[in-house]
Design a protein around this motif. Structure first.
Motif, PDB file in Angstrom:
ATOM      1  N   PRO A  88       0.805  -1.234   0.000  1.00  0.00           N
ATOM      2  CA  PRO A  88       0.000   0.000   0.000  1.00  0.00           C
ATOM      3  C   PRO A  88       0.833   1.277   0.000  1.00  0.00           C
ATOM      4  CG  PRO A  88      -1.003  -1.614   1.448  1.00  0.00           C
ATOM      5  CD  PRO A  88       0.302  -2.210   0.990  1.00  0.00           C
ATOM      6  N   ARG A  89       1.967   1.277   0.727  1.00  0.00           N
ATOM      7  CA  ARG A  89       2.790   2.499   0.783  1.00  0.00           C
ATOM      8  C   ARG A  89       3.429   2.834  -0.561  1.00  0.00           C
ATOM      9  NH1 ARG A  89       6.009  -1.100   3.929  1.00  0.00           N
ATOM     10  NH2 ARG A  89       7.907  -1.792   2.840  1.00  0.00           N
ATOM     11  N   ASP A  90       3.576   1.853  -1.437  1.00  0.00           N
ATOM     12  CA  ASP A  90       4.160   2.130  -2.747  1.00  0.00           C
ATOM     13  C   ASP A  90       3.254   3.018  -3.592  1.00  0.00           C
ATOM     14  OD1 ASP A  90       6.625   0.650  -2.572  1.00  0.00           O
ATOM     15  OD2 ASP A  90       5.433  -1.183  -2.660  1.00  0.00           O
ATOM     16  N   PHE A  91       1.967   2.992  -3.333  1.00  0.00           N
ATOM     17  CA  PHE A  91       1.031   3.799  -4.098  1.00  0.00           C
ATOM     18  C   PHE A  91       0.909   5.223  -3.557  1.00  0.00           C
ATOM     19  CE2 PHE A  91      -0.155  -0.617  -4.756  1.00  0.00           C
ATOM     20  CZ  PHE A  91      -0.266  -0.676  -6.141  1.00  0.00           C
ATOM     21  N   GLU A  92       1.616   5.529  -2.467  1.00  0.00           N
ATOM     22  CA  GLU A  92       1.591   6.877  -1.913  1.00  0.00           C
ATOM     23  C   GLU A  92       2.338   7.879  -2.798  1.00  0.00           C
ATOM     24  OE1 GLU A  92       3.058   6.613   2.059  1.00  0.00           O
ATOM     25  OE2 GLU A  92       1.390   5.344   2.767  1.00  0.00           O
ATOM     26  N   ILE A  93       3.046   7.397  -3.812  1.00  0.00           N
ATOM     27  CA  ILE A  93       3.731   8.306  -4.744  1.00  0.00           C
ATOM     28  C   ILE A  93       2.732   9.001  -5.669  1.00  0.00           C
ATOM     29  CG2 ILE A  93       5.844   6.942  -4.703  1.00  0.00           C
ATOM     30  CD1 ILE A  93       5.047   5.840  -7.462  1.00  0.00           C
ATOM     31  N   TYR A  94       1.500   8.478  -5.735  1.00  0.00           N
ATOM     32  CA  TYR A  94       0.506   9.030  -6.646  1.00  0.00           C
ATOM     33  C   TYR A  94      -0.395  10.066  -5.975  1.00  0.00           C
ATOM     34  CZ  TYR A  94       1.673   5.105  -9.715  1.00  0.00           C
ATOM     35  OH  TYR A  94       2.334   4.209 -10.511  1.00  0.00           O
ATOM     36  N   ALA A  95      -0.788  11.082  -6.747  1.00  0.00           N
ATOM     37  CA  ALA A  95      -1.805  12.030  -6.302  1.00  0.00           C
ATOM     38  C   ALA A  95      -3.151  11.300  -6.315  1.00  0.00           C
ATOM     39  CB  ALA A  95      -1.846  13.234  -7.234  1.00  0.00           C
ATOM     40  N   PRO A  96      -4.122  11.731  -5.507  1.00  0.00           N
ATOM     41  CA  PRO A  96      -5.411  11.025  -5.437  1.00  0.00           C
ATOM     42  C   PRO A  96      -6.091  10.849  -6.794  1.00  0.00           C
ATOM     43  CG  PRO A  96      -5.230  12.601  -3.647  1.00  0.00           C
ATOM     44  CD  PRO A  96      -4.059  12.862  -4.553  1.00  0.00           C
ATOM     45  N   ASP A  97      -5.962  11.845  -7.673  1.00  0.00           N
ATOM     46  CA  ASP A  97      -6.629  11.767  -8.972  1.00  0.00           C
ATOM     47  C   ASP A  97      -5.665  11.413 -10.098  1.00  0.00           C
ATOM     48  OD1 ASP A  97      -5.213  14.102  -8.788  1.00  0.00           O
ATOM     49  OD2 ASP A  97      -6.746  15.368  -9.735  1.00  0.00           O
ATOM     50  N   ALA A  98      -4.580  10.715  -9.765  1.00  0.00           N
ATOM     51  CA  ALA A  98      -3.573  10.348 -10.770  1.00  0.00           C
ATOM     52  C   ALA A  98      -4.151   9.382 -11.796  1.00  0.00           C
ATOM     53  CB  ALA A  98      -2.362   9.720 -10.081  1.00  0.00           C
ATOM     54  N   SER A  99      -3.480   9.278 -12.938  1.00  0.00           N
ATOM     55  CA  SER A  99      -3.902   8.340 -13.970  1.00  0.00           C
ATOM     56  C   SER A  99      -2.719   7.465 -14.381  1.00  0.00           C
ATOM     57  CB  SER A  99      -4.451   9.076 -15.203  1.00  0.00           C
ATOM     58  OG  SER A  99      -3.432   9.841 -15.830  1.00  0.00           O
ATOM     59  N   PHE A 100      -3.043   6.264 -14.820  1.00  0.00           N
ATOM     60  CA  PHE A 100      -2.043   5.334 -15.347  1.00  0.00           C
ATOM     61  C   PHE A 100      -2.565   4.813 -16.676  1.00  0.00           C
ATOM     62  CE2 PHE A 100      -1.191   0.836 -16.132  1.00  0.00           C
ATOM     63  CZ  PHE A 100       0.180   0.878 -16.320  1.00  0.00           C
ATOM     64  N   GLU A 101      -1.665   4.742 -17.652  1.00  0.00           N
ATOM     65  CA  GLU A 101      -2.118   4.274 -18.964  1.00  0.00           C
ATOM     66  C   GLU A 101      -1.009   3.532 -19.690  1.00  0.00           C
ATOM     67  OE1 GLU A 101      -4.640   6.043 -22.781  1.00  0.00           O
ATOM     68  OE2 GLU A 101      -3.954   7.374 -21.153  1.00  0.00           O
ATOM     69  N   ASP A 102      -1.355   2.411 -20.269  1.00  0.00           N
ATOM     70  CA  ASP A 102      -0.473   1.667 -21.153  1.00  0.00           C
ATOM     71  C   ASP A 102      -1.308   1.274 -22.370  1.00  0.00           C
ATOM     72  OD1 ASP A 102      -1.985  -0.579 -20.485  1.00  0.00           O
ATOM     73  OD2 ASP A 102      -0.421  -1.538 -19.292  1.00  0.00           O
ATOM     74  N   PRO A 103      -0.772   0.529 -23.310  1.00  0.00           N
ATOM     75  CA  PRO A 103      -1.551   0.225 -24.519  1.00  0.00           C
ATOM     76  C   PRO A 103      -2.828  -0.568 -24.293  1.00  0.00           C
ATOM     77  CG  PRO A 103       0.775  -0.073 -24.957  1.00  0.00           C
ATOM     78  CD  PRO A 103       0.651   0.146 -23.481  1.00  0.00           C
ATOM     79  N   LEU A 104      -2.985  -1.201 -23.134  1.00  0.00           N
ATOM     80  CA  LEU A 104      -4.163  -2.031 -22.914  1.00  0.00           C
ATOM     81  C   LEU A 104      -5.098  -1.521 -21.831  1.00  0.00           C
ATOM     82  CD1 LEU A 104      -2.701  -5.638 -23.199  1.00  0.00           C
ATOM     83  CD2 LEU A 104      -3.931  -4.294 -24.907  1.00  0.00           C
TER      84      LEU A 104
END
Length: 226
Positions: A88-104
């Motif tokens: 869970p602490r690894d995801f603390e690098i993201y802002a609450p409204d962050a986005s992630f995108e790859d080709p799929l």
């Protein structure tokens, strides 16, 4: 980062000067001074103001120290995410409204990003970033761009898969607001990058549908328990 449907679509690829206190002269005294002395006196009174102005601008632009590399704090967590050992602490690098995108997949918000990375261990027996180089760029308004040129390794059903990738992280106030993973270093297909806008829209919709299915399967981003 390859999602659960990876097996169907993945293709192999990896810084004051010390001024003397300003002194003051009468106007008649100024007339008797050599020109160089007059200029030196004026410079002595104006330079501190310039230095103060510069300092104010830096403080107003960003709360992040321009000399510090943001990637030093973020990289260890990125390596954990891609190695299927995310906590869970690894995801603390993201802002609450962050986005992630790859080709799929296209994820919005931390919970969907959790689902995307927690799903790795469900599909691959092994996964990790094996080689990488990092470039960090300072953007306007104190934002950062971190580019990770890397090679990823996966093992799927006993088969070794190597893939070249370009991870792009956009950071504001120390938090990742957008995370893109370009497989084979090719830009993601969307309505802006595709020559035919309709094709780009379809690709966007397909990635969102894939993400929502993965999100549901991963119990809507719930952190796993031991």
């Amino acid at each position: 980062m390859p999602p659960p449907c990876f097996s169907l679509l993945l293709r192999s690829t990896s810084t004051l000067s010390h001024h003397r206190p300003p002194f003051f002269l009468s106007s008649s005294s100024y007339n008797n001074l050599p020109r160089s002395a007059m200029e030196a006196n004026l410079k002595g009174t104006e330079e501190p103001k310039k230095d103060q102005w510069r300092e104010t601008c830096y403080k107003g632009a960003s709360d992040v120290d321009p000399s510090k590399k943001v990637s030093d704090d973020i990289l260890p967590h990125i390596l954990n995410l891609y190695a299927s050992r995310a906590l869970p602490r690894d995801f603390e690098i993201y802002a609450p409204d962050a986005s992630f995108e790859d080709p799929l997949m296209c994820a919005h918000g931390i919970k969907q990003i959790k689902s995307a990375f927690y799903s790795l261990s469900k599909v691959f027996s092994e996964s990790r970033i094996v080689e990488y180089s990092i470039k960090e760029n300072i953007l306007p308004h104190g934002r950062r761009e971190i580019v990770i040129d890397n090679k990823q390794y996966y093992k799927f059903m006993g088969k070794d898969i190597d893939m070249i990738s370009l991870i792009k992280l956009y950071v504001e106030n120390g938090k990742v607001v957008r995370h893109e993973d370009w497989w084979n270093k090719k830009p993601l297909w969307d309505r802006e990058t595709c020559k035919v806008q309709l094709v780009g829209q379809i690709m966007e919709m397909t990635r969102r549908a894939s993400m929502l299915a993965t999100h549901a399967m991963m119990r809507f981003g719930k952190d796993p328990t031991k």
